[in-house]
Design an enzyme around this catalytic site. Structure first.
Site, short mmCIF file in Angstrom:
data_model
loop_
_atom_site.label_atom_id
_atom_site.label_comp_id
_atom_site.label_asym_id
_atom_site.label_seq_id
_atom_site.Cartn_x
_atom_site.Cartn_y
_atom_site.Cartn_z
N ARG A 196 -7.49 -0.32 -6.79
CA ARG A 196 -7.79 0.69 -5.77
C ARG A 196 -7.99 2.02 -6.52
NH1 ARG A 196 -4.26 0.96 -0.47
NH2 ARG A 196 -6.10 2.10 0.23
N ASN A 220 -5.21 12.53 0.83
CA ASN A 220 -4.36 11.62 1.60
C ASN A 220 -5.24 10.84 2.58
OD1 ASN A 220 -1.67 10.64 2.23
ND2 ASN A 220 -1.83 11.73 4.17
N ASP A 246 -1.84 10.62 -1.83
CA ASP A 246 -2.18 9.58 -2.80
C ASP A 246 -2.52 10.16 -4.16
OD1 ASP A 246 -2.87 8.56 0.05
OD2 ASP A 246 -2.49 6.80 -1.19
N ARG A 301 0.86 -1.18 0.00
CA ARG A 301 0.00 0.00 0.00
C ARG A 301 0.90 1.23 0.00
NH1 ARG A 301 2.46 1.72 3.67
NH2 ARG A 301 0.91 3.33 3.86
N GLY A 302 0.24 2.40 -0.08
CA GLY A 302 1.03 3.62 -0.26
C GLY A 302 1.13 3.87 -1.76
N ALA A 303 0.82 5.09 -2.18
CA ALA A 303 0.68 5.36 -3.61
C ALA A 303 1.89 4.94 -4.46
CB ALA A 303 0.36 6.85 -3.80
O1 MRU Z 1 -4.46 3.17 2.22
P1 MRU Z 1 -2.97 3.34 2.12
O2 MRU Z 1 -2.22 2.79 3.27
O3 MRU Z 1 -2.46 2.88 0.78
O4 MRU Z 1 -2.78 4.91 2.13
C1 MRU Z 1 -1.51 5.49 2.13
C2 MRU Z 1 -1.56 6.89 2.53
O5 MRU Z 1 -2.58 7.55 2.48
C3 MRU Z 1 -0.33 7.48 3.04
O6 MRU Z 1 -0.65 8.49 3.93
C4 MRU Z 1 0.59 8.09 2.09
O7 MRU Z 1 0.76 9.40 2.39
C5 MRU Z 1 0.36 8.14 0.69
S1 MRU Z 1 1.55 7.15 -0.02
C6 MRU Z 1 3.12 7.83 0.28
#
Ligand code: MRU
Length: 365
Positions: free
Chosen positions: A90, A254, A244, A53-55
């Site tokens: 997603r 985010n 994101d 996960r994480g963009a």
């Molecule tokens: O649902 P996730 O864990 O994929 O979301 C990730 C985020 O929102 C993080 O805060 C992040 O800032 C974005 S990815 C660097």
């Protein structure tokens, strides 16, 4: 980044030269488990179920997932199907679409029998670029931290509040929001991080706290509702979060709860920075509130928390009556007006169309 004595990235090609390996982030912090992705469906499931996960990491996994999918067939039709499946995993993180489009652009002009090999190289290039990008934005963000440290007369650590996990686990390496923290710390600047637990999936508690501990960076885990209080009492010097998807005009989408932190920061004159690679900017939209699709996840994530028992057994417990109706939007949008600046691989700019275009002039139409 180091885990024990070993350096890891969050995704890498397996030694057999065919498969791809990831860290199963649903098992952290209690268990460090590596999972092998053997086909596109494995990659799609890893994204959907949030093993990754994480963009930026979602984008990197999509690139490798695209490559894995080509083992089954590499015609234009196959590529369209692979792209559609991966893009649908997603909805909010724009890096997913960005990575799929990049693979299609690279591979479409290439002969069918050469696409698999080219895809392997392109996915690796996506990962290498992500690492270099995050390291660069880390340097730009560290300069901001250094500036605050100097203004504090080098007396106390710089207190940084972050939300969710935008560390190395959210990217291929370094992270976005945490890259400046790592860089500042390695430079010798004393830092201390307030880690929002980040309900409902607790990526702050499970992942950010784990990452920071592994690098010996001082931090405290706080419940999501504490940030405003800490800001009112002068205990936060700056906030740095990831994103994101960021619009062409600087609105920032985010993890849910980010907007409330930005409001509290504004009310308390605490600088609120967002750290992002260029791949997270969606140049096709301007209005984050109206145009960014917000993922809605299962209500079970709100009703139940997961952890381990005293004896180390994984378990989930209900924290509300099981039949309680629950709503679970996974992201929110912080309007550009609440953002002090955007930290990118090309420098820091204002959260505005003008600021972004100054750094990315090739996007001027
Ligand atoms: O649902 P996730 O864990 O994929 O979301 C990730 C985020 O929102 C993080 O805060 C992040 O800032 C974005 S990815 C660097």
């Amino acid at each position: 980044m180091k885990v024990g004595d070993h350096s890891y990235r969050s995704i890498w090609p397996a030694v057999n030269g065919r498969d791809v390996e990831i860290i199963d982030q649903t098992k952290l912090p209690h268990c460090f488990e590596i999972v092998t992705l053997r086909n596109m469906e494995d990659a799609a499931k890893a994204i959907r179920d949030m093993l990754v996960r994480g963009a930026p990491l979602i984008g990197a996994t999509a690139a490798y997932g695209f490559y894995l999918g080509l083992h089954e067939g590499a015609s234009d039709g196959d590529m369209a199907r692979i792209g559609k499946t991966l893009t649908g995993c997603r909805p909010t993180a724009v890096n997913l679409r960005w990575a799929v489009e990049r693979m299609l652009t690279k591979l479409s002009p290439i002969a069918e029998d050469q696409r698999l090999a080219a895809a392997y190289l392109e996915a690796a290039a996506v990962c290498e670029e992500d690492v270099a990008t995050n390291e660069a934005l880390g340097n730009h963000g560290a300069a901001l931290i250094r500036d605050i440290w100097e203004r504090k007369d080098k007396k106390e650590p710089v207190n940084i509040l972050t939300h969710c996990n935008a560390g190395w686990l959210a990217t291929v390496d370094w992270g976005t929001a945490l890259a400046p923290v790592y860089k500042a710390f390695y430079e010798g600047i004393p830092v201390h991080v307030w880690v929002d637990e980040t309900r409902p999936r607790n990526q702050g508690a499970a992942l950010t706290a784990w990452e920071l501990a592994a690098q010996n960076i001082p931090h405290h885990l706080i419940v999501d509702n504490s940030g405003g209080h800490l800001m009112q009492h002068g205990r936060v010097d700056l906030c740095i979060v990831g994103t994101d998807r960021t619009t062409a005009s600087g609105d920032v989408c985010n993890k849910i709860g980010t907007y409330l932190k930005a409001l509290a920061a504004k009310d308390n004159d605490v600088p609120f920075y967002v750290s992002l690679p260029g791949s997270t900017i969606d140049w096709t939209i301007d209005d984050g509130l109206k145009q960014i699709p917000i993922e809605e996840r299962d209500s079970d994530e709100v009703l139940r928390v997961h952890g381990i028992t005293e004896s180390g057994e994984p378990t989930g417990v209900y924290i509300a009556p099981r039949e309680t109706p629950a709503l679970n939007p996974a992201f929110d949008v912080t309007p550009a007006s609440l953002v002090t600046g955007l930290i990118t691989e090309r420098g820091v700019c204002s959260a505005s169309k003008e600021g972004l275009l100054e750094l990315y002039p090739e996007q001027c139409k």
